[in-house]
Design an enzyme around this catalytic site. Structure first.
Site, PDB file in Angstrom:
ATOM      1  N   LYS A  26       0.541  -0.983   0.208  1.00 29.25           N
ATOM      2  CA  LYS A  26       0.256  -0.253  -0.098  1.00 29.25           C
ATOM      3  C   LYS A  26       0.983   1.435  -0.402  1.00 29.25           C
ATOM      4  O   LYS A  26       0.464   2.004  -0.748  1.00 29.25           O
ATOM      5  CB  LYS A  26      -0.912  -0.323   1.173  1.00 29.25           C
ATOM      6  N   SER A  48      -8.283  -1.876   6.162  1.00 27.79           N
ATOM      7  CA  SER A  48      -8.985  -2.429   7.565  1.00 27.79           C
ATOM      8  C   SER A  48      -8.020  -2.673   8.546  1.00 27.79           C
ATOM      9  O   SER A  48      -9.048  -2.974   9.673  1.00 27.79           O
ATOM     10  CB  SER A  48      -9.838  -4.115   7.110  1.00 27.79           C
ATOM     11  N   HIS A  69     -13.538   1.971   4.513  1.00 34.56           N
ATOM     12  CA  HIS A  69     -13.268   0.398   4.662  1.00 34.56           C
ATOM     13  C   HIS A  69     -14.833  -0.058   4.315  1.00 34.56           C
ATOM     14  O   HIS A  69     -15.071   0.400   4.666  1.00 34.56           O
ATOM     15  CB  HIS A  69     -12.512   0.164   6.208  1.00 34.56           C
ATOM     16  N   GLU A  81     -16.726   2.346   6.555  1.00 33.72           N
ATOM     17  CA  GLU A  81     -15.956   2.880   7.890  1.00 33.72           C
ATOM     18  C   GLU A  81     -15.092   4.151   7.728  1.00 33.72           C
ATOM     19  O   GLU A  81     -14.715   3.620   5.972  1.00 33.72           O
ATOM     20  CB  GLU A  81     -15.179   2.492   8.642  1.00 33.72           C
ATOM     21  N   ASN A 119     -13.757  -3.782  12.982  1.00 38.19           N
ATOM     22  CA  ASN A 119     -12.743  -4.962  12.585  1.00 38.19           C
ATOM     23  C   ASN A 119     -12.261  -4.820  14.467  1.00 38.19           C
ATOM     24  O   ASN A 119     -11.268  -6.328  14.096  1.00 38.19           O
ATOM     25  CB  ASN A 119     -12.125  -4.942  12.051  1.00 38.19           C
TER      26      ASN A 119
END
Length: 205
Positions: A26, A48, A69, A81, A119
């Site tokens: 990323k 996440s 997310h 999210e 999460n």
């Protein structure tokens, strides 16, 4: 438009990155996007678990970097999210909240904390389910049944509107590899908490 060629993003007005939840991958993507995309372009990430602030630090536009997310499986789950880093601008937040609604999703703003909201609750639950299996062997069927049919299914379906049911099925759909990878960076961020300690249970080779 979807693409795996970052150069296609040169004319984009907004980018949502959805690569595997690996920090180095990323980081590399956002460094490239920062040079490819015009300065006003918002760069959103579907991570996440990786802190938005760390991803934003790979760019020269931290005010334009934000977490978006989507819950898995995306076609069935309404919740998105929206994670605002310390440097994320209000205009960026407003645009992503509006976009989420326009996509027919239900956005909720989350703090840039390990696991965000969903999460942070779900992953320790999945992890504890694995601990229960580890300590109750042979008890796979009993652990799965208790989770699926009695203990968590009604609550989880109401909370997340998820046909996936409980922790065990959520781990199936999200993949246990993704669950493990997604929480890799959590212990250093919260060293005082035992919730992120990995189970020693191993599946069949």
């Amino acid at each position: 438009k979807t693409t795996v060629d970052l150069e296609d993003m040169s004319a984009a007005d907004l980018v949502v990155e959805a690569a595997t939840d690996n920090q180095s991958i990323k980081f590399g993507i956002f460094k490239e996007l920062d040079t490819i995309c015009a300065t006003p372009v918002i760069l959103a990430t579907n991570t996440s678990s990786i802190p938005i602030g760390r991803i934003a630090a790979q760019t020269r536009r931290p005010d334009k970097v934000i977490g978006m997310h989507f819950m898995n499986p995306v076609p069935l789950m309404q919740l998105v999210e929206i994670i605002r880093g310390l440097a994320t601008g209000q205009d960026t937040l407003d645009v992503i909240m509006a976009l989420s609604t326009a996509l027919g999703k239900t956005p909720v703003e989350a703090a840039d904390y390990p696991g965000f909201i969903a999460n942070r609750i779900l992953m320790p639950m999945i992890n504890e389910a694995v601990f229960a299996l580890q300590e109750m062997r042979p008890g796979l069927e009993r652990v799965y049944f208790a989770l699926q049919e009695d203990l968590l299914k009604p609550r989880y379906e109401i909370h997340a509107r998820a046909p996936s049911g409980c922790a065990s099925t959520s781990a199936d759909w999200g993949s246990r590899w993704a669950c493990a990878a997604g929480t890799t960076g959590w212990p250093p961020a919260s060293p005082w908490s035992p919730r992120w300690s990995p189970s020693t249970t191993r599946g069949p080779p």
